[in-house]
Design a protein around this motif. Structure first.
Motif, mmCIF file in Angstrom:
data_model
loop_
_atom_site.group_PDB
_atom_site.id
_atom_site.type_symbol
_atom_site.label_atom_id
_atom_site.label_comp_id
_atom_site.label_asym_id
_atom_site.label_seq_id
_atom_site.Cartn_x
_atom_site.Cartn_y
_atom_site.Cartn_z
ATOM 1 N N THR A 122 0.828 -1.212 0.000
ATOM 2 C CA THR A 122 0.000 0.000 0.000
ATOM 3 C C THR A 122 0.857 1.256 0.000
ATOM 4 O O THR A 122 0.585 2.215 -0.738
ATOM 5 N N LEU A 123 1.909 1.260 0.831
ATOM 6 C CA LEU A 123 2.795 2.429 0.870
ATOM 7 C C LEU A 123 3.542 2.595 -0.449
ATOM 8 O O LEU A 123 3.787 3.726 -0.887
ATOM 9 N N ASN A 124 3.879 1.475 -1.093
ATOM 10 C CA ASN A 124 4.536 1.554 -2.396
ATOM 11 C C ASN A 124 3.627 2.234 -3.421
ATOM 12 O O ASN A 124 4.066 3.094 -4.186
ATOM 13 N N ASN A 125 2.338 1.862 -3.388
ATOM 14 C CA ASN A 125 1.382 2.503 -4.292
ATOM 15 C C ASN A 125 1.213 3.979 -3.963
ATOM 16 O O ASN A 125 1.055 4.814 -4.851
ATOM 17 N N THR A 126 1.237 4.311 -2.661
ATOM 18 C CA THR A 126 1.070 5.700 -2.241
ATOM 19 C C THR A 126 2.221 6.569 -2.739
ATOM 20 O O THR A 126 2.004 7.638 -3.334
ATOM 21 N N ASN A 175 -0.658 2.119 -8.780
ATOM 22 C CA ASN A 175 0.386 3.076 -9.182
ATOM 23 C C ASN A 175 1.755 2.421 -9.352
ATOM 24 O O ASN A 175 2.532 2.799 -10.222
ATOM 25 N N SER A 176 2.060 1.437 -8.484
ATOM 26 C CA SER A 176 3.367 0.792 -8.561
ATOM 27 C C SER A 176 3.559 0.082 -9.897
ATOM 28 O O SER A 176 4.678 0.000 -10.415
ATOM 29 N N LYS A 177 2.460 -0.417 -10.484
ATOM 30 C CA LYS A 177 2.555 -1.066 -11.794
ATOM 31 C C LYS A 177 2.934 -0.061 -12.875
ATOM 32 O O LYS A 177 3.679 -0.384 -13.809
ATOM 33 N N ILE A 178 2.407 1.157 -12.749
ATOM 34 C CA ILE A 178 2.710 2.191 -13.744
ATOM 35 C C ILE A 178 4.162 2.631 -13.627
ATOM 36 O O ILE A 178 4.858 2.844 -14.624
#
Length: 301
Positions: A122-126, A175-178
């Motif tokens: 979750t923090l990675n996506n944030t 977001n992390s995938k992008i």
């Protein structure tokens, strides 16, 4: 015997007096510090109001500068949190709770470490969302291809990016995938090169085909600056000599490429028909001659 000894040693009146004195001490401390409590509450409320209006002012400034929605949203949220935290620390200082503040900060560090380990994804996506919000290569309204999907970017949040495809369906991508995967942005460049693949018959005048194709595409899609229509033969196919023609056009999404390719195919086909240039298609010849001895009496024993 033990119970009697305990009852003798236990003085109910003294215990009640001790509790009462303790309560009176707390009441006195509360009365003495009541102004500080009221002042701290007012300061905290004041900072909440200041945070609200500060966020609005920053939002207006960013709107005037033309910043995208994701940047404005994240910036205003961060400003609100920072101002409210400052007000919280001021309130604790008015209550003379400096030691408590130190303990809270130390505890927050430990809790933050535990939460960070538990919510790594979750923090990675944030953090990826923060990066994407300030990344000029991808903005709301752009047409992108990424992770096997293509469409218009409609929303960038702290958790994911939302893409609306050409079929009008929405795709939510973390977001992390992008950030970790490559993406193609059609909107970042105003002009793009489009490829047209075709083939002509072996009996065609190849130099004339080349000139006719270049002239047709140049008239339909006029080059600008250093741009030019490129034409190259690529191979001897099974039934045709194949070529690729590359021309420039205005492109902001994948649909523009399809439209340009459609126009180019129609124009080239009309030009070839007018000049009797054949665009062959594969032809299969079937031989019905049967050489089996069972159908040839002369070869029978």
């Amino acid at each position: 015997m033990i119970s009697l000894y305990f009852l003798k040693g236990f003085n109910l009146n003294e215990s009640i007096k001790g509790i009462w004195s303790k309560l009176l001490g707390w009441l006195d401390a509360l009365i003495l510090n009541l102004p500080n409590f009221v002042l701290a509450a007012l300061v905290f409320v004041l900072f909440i109001v200041v945070a609200k209006y500060t966020a609005k002012i920053i939002d207006r400034i960013l709107r005037k500068k033309g910043s995208q929605d994701s940047i404005r949203q994240i910036t205003t949220k961060v400003v609100k949190v920072v101002v409210i935290l400052i007000g919280f620390f001021f309130a604790l200082g008015l209550l003379n709770l400096d030691k408590v503040l130190t303990s809270i900060l130390a505890g927050a560090g430990v809790v933050g470490l535990a939460i960070g380990l538990a919510l790594q994804g979750t923090l990675n996506n944030t953090f990826s969302g923060v990066i994407l919000s300030f990344l000029p290569e991808i903005q709301i309204g752009d047409w992108v291809e990424t992770n096997g999907y293509s469409g218009e970017v409609t929303e960038i949040t702290l958790r994911n990016i939302v893409i609306r495809g050409s079929d009008n369906n929405y795709v939510v991508i973390p977001n992390s995938k992008i950030v970790d995967e490559p993406f193609k942005n059609f909107t970042s460049t105003k002009r793009s090169r489009v490829m047209l693949n075709c083939g002509v018959g072996y009996s065609s005048d190849l130099e004339f085909v080349q000139k006719l194709t270049i002239d047709t595409l140049s008239e339909l899609f006029p080059p600008r600056g250093n741009e030019e229509v490129e034409f190259m033969y690529t191979e001897f196919g099974d039934s045709s000599i194949n070529f690729v023609a590359r021309f420039w056009t205005d492109v902001s999404k994948n649909r523009d490429i399809l439209i340009a390719n459609n126009k180019a195919i129609i124009a080239v086909k009309k030009a070839f028909d007018k000049n009797n240039i054949n665009i062959p298609f594969p032809i299969r010849t079937i031989d019905f001659t049967n050489q089996l001895s069972i159908n040839n009496p002369s070869k029978q024993d």
